[in-house]
Design an enzyme around this catalytic site. Structure first.
Site, PDB file in Angstrom:
ATOM      1  CD  GLU A  28      -1.066   0.571   3.687  1.00  0.00           C
ATOM      2  OE1 GLU A  28      -1.536   1.717   3.580  1.00  0.00           O
ATOM      3  OE2 GLU A  28      -1.223  -0.144   4.698  1.00  0.00           O
ATOM      4  CG  ASP A 141     -13.432   6.366  13.057  1.00  0.00           C
ATOM      5  OD1 ASP A 141     -13.305   5.589  12.094  1.00  0.00           O
ATOM      6  OD2 ASP A 141     -12.630   7.301  13.284  1.00  0.00           O
ATOM      7  CB  SER A 143     -10.997   1.064   9.441  1.00  0.00           C
ATOM      8  OG  SER A 143     -10.316   1.038   8.206  1.00  0.00           O
ATOM      9  CB  ALA A 144     -13.473   1.780   4.510  1.00  0.00           C
ATOM     10  CG  ASP A 145      -8.442  -0.683   6.273  1.00  0.00           C
ATOM     11  OD1 ASP A 145      -8.652  -0.018   5.246  1.00  0.00           O
ATOM     12  OD2 ASP A 145      -7.454  -0.516   7.019  1.00  0.00           O
ATOM     13  CE  LYS A 162       0.642   1.856  15.150  1.00  0.00           C
ATOM     14  NZ  LYS A 162       0.509   2.293  13.764  1.00  0.00           N
TER      15      LYS A 162
HETATM   16  N1  PSU Z   1      -2.390   1.527  10.806  1.00  0.00           N
HETATM   17  C1  PSU Z   1      -1.072   1.771  10.921  1.00  0.00           C
HETATM   18  N2  PSU Z   1      -0.437   2.475   9.957  1.00  0.00           N
HETATM   19  C2  PSU Z   1      -1.095   2.964   8.877  1.00  0.00           C
HETATM   20  C3  PSU Z   1      -2.496   2.689   8.761  1.00  0.00           C
HETATM   21  C4  PSU Z   1      -3.090   1.972   9.737  1.00  0.00           C
HETATM   22  O1  PSU Z   1      -0.469   1.360  11.884  1.00  0.00           O
HETATM   23  O2  PSU Z   1      -0.483   3.634   8.032  1.00  0.00           O
HETATM   24  C5  PSU Z   1      -3.234   3.178   7.546  1.00  0.00           C
HETATM   25  C6  PSU Z   1      -3.545   2.014   6.577  1.00  0.00           C
HETATM   26  O3  PSU Z   1      -3.441   2.486   5.256  1.00  0.00           O
HETATM   27  C7  PSU Z   1      -4.987   1.688   6.900  1.00  0.00           C
HETATM   28  C8  PSU Z   1      -5.533   3.064   7.229  1.00  0.00           C
HETATM   29  O4  PSU Z   1      -5.687   1.096   5.849  1.00  0.00           O
HETATM   30  O5  PSU Z   1      -4.486   3.706   7.954  1.00  0.00           O
HETATM   31  C9  PSU Z   1      -6.806   3.013   8.032  1.00  0.00           C
HETATM   32  O6  PSU Z   1      -7.316   4.304   8.151  1.00  0.00           O
HETATM   33  P1  PSU Z   1      -8.791   4.503   8.692  1.00  0.00           P
HETATM   34  O7  PSU Z   1      -8.745   4.102  10.131  1.00  0.00           O
HETATM   35  O8  PSU Z   1      -9.057   5.970   8.503  1.00  0.00           O
HETATM   36  O9  PSU Z   1      -9.688   3.633   7.866  1.00  0.00           O
HETATM   37 MN    MN Z   2     -12.027   5.980  10.333  1.00  0.00          MN
END
Ligand code: PSU
Ligand code: MN
Length: 313
Positions: A28, A141, A143-145, A162
């Site tokens: 990524e 909140d 994540s879309a992941d 994390k």
């Molecule tokens: N966790 C980390 N480092 C990162 C990310 C997550 O320790 O760089 C990044 C990844 O690209 C992950 C994104 O997909 O943050 C998730 O962001 P959000 O929580 O806004 O969906």
């Molecule tokens: Mn988010």
């Protein structure tokens, strides 16, 4: 031709490997643009590609440049992602905006999975996945992941999630959506900087080959969706959970006070954590990313072998 192919730009090396059914590992770009500081981000991205090649696989770093979904980046493009401050963090929702406006974007786990699947890459290595944030019952909140893992068939090799996140709820969410979480040589779900989180994985595997078989079976049975391969940080690089938890607690408090929300929250917490741990977390972060790159390459190699043997049946 599949219509989405017009948006894809796969570089020569990756295209060749895919045609030959050679192992390829997706990487990524959010981790480069928003996850690590310069110049460590550039060095890490470059070394990650080298480690993957050393294991006999082809690295495919993914990002959006001038609206093109790029699979496999040049040195100059890696430098661009590592240094350009205007590059936005792009998840699923951002992709059509970027393509239609011909803009740049660094891809998250979710959008990297989407583009990897378009390119037919089945293994993706990164640091940590996004998840359910602490306090999500108020902020919503998530994540879309996680949604992406529910529906996009790519195996994501990571060091868990994390503890800025609610790991228990993150695992519940994955269970609801039928996403297998496999620990590599561990029964504990790792928490990125630490080898344990207080939660367990669903299953554990001892070899990359076992993981490749699980991938094959899941997708042959049409059980669409991703797989989380949880690979704990090497013991020598792991951090003290007490120090980490204190840092996380303070970072979350500060985000609340400053009103940081939405897609800014994860990068904000990561930056705070780095400050609070005096750069020690940065070294841990880089080490675990390399560890995941190597395992990702080993899994991709085994998966390619499995496919080859099936082609001869
Ligand atoms: N966790 C980390 N480092 C990162 C990310 C997550 O320790 O760089 C990044 C990844 O690209 C992950 C994104 O997909 O943050 C998730 O962001 P959000 O929580 O806004 O969906
Ligand atoms: Mn988010």
């Amino acid at each position: 031709m599949k219509k989405f192919k017009q948006y894809l730009k796969i570089n020569e090396e990756v295209r060749h490997a895919l045609e030959q059914k050679k192992p390829v590992v997706a990487l990524e770009s959010t981790i480069i643009s928003h996850g690590l500081p310069y110049p460590e981000n550039l060095n890490t991205a470059t070394e990650m590609e080298r480690l993957i090649r050393e294991k006999g696989a082809v690295p495919a770093t993914i990002g959006v440049i001038e609206g093109q979904l790029k699979v496999g980046l040049t040195k100059e493009e890696l430098y661009f992602f590592a240094t350009d401050k205007s590059i936005i963090k792009a998840s699923r929702r951002d992709l059509p905006y970027l393509t239609s406006q011909k803009l740049h974007g660094a891809t998250t786990v979710a959008s990297t999975m989407i583009i990897a699947e378009m390119a037919e890459i089945k293994v993706f290595a990164t640091g940590g996945i996004g998840g359910v944030h602490r306090g999500a019952e108020r902020s919503f909140d998530i994540s879309a992941d996680l949604q992406e893992l529910a529906k996009t068939s790519v195996a994501v090799v990571c060091a868990g999630a994390k503890s800025i996140l609610d790991i228990g709820l993150t695992l519940e969410y994955l269970e609801t959506h039928g996403v297998p979480v496999i620990g590599f040589n561990t029964s504990a779900f790792p928490a990125f900087h630490t080898r344990e989180s207080g939660y367990n994985v669903n299953f554990s595997a001892q070899t990359p080959k076992e993981i490749s078989r699980l991938m094959r079976d899941k997708w042959l049975m049409n059980l669409i969706g991703g797989i989380v391969v949880a690979n704990p940080i090497p013991a020598k690089s792991a951090m003290d959970p007490k120090v980490m938890n204190e840092g996380i607690h303070n970072a979350i408090k500060k985000a609340e006070v400053e009103g940081v929300t939405g897609k800014e929250l994860t990068p904000f917490l990561l930056a705070e954590l780095k400050e609070l741990t005096h750069g020690k977390s940065l070294k841990a972060n880089i080490d675990l990313v390399y560890n995941n790159g190597k395992l990702g390459a080993e899994i991709a190699v085994e998966f390619a072998k499995l496919r080859e043997s099936e082609d001869h049946e």
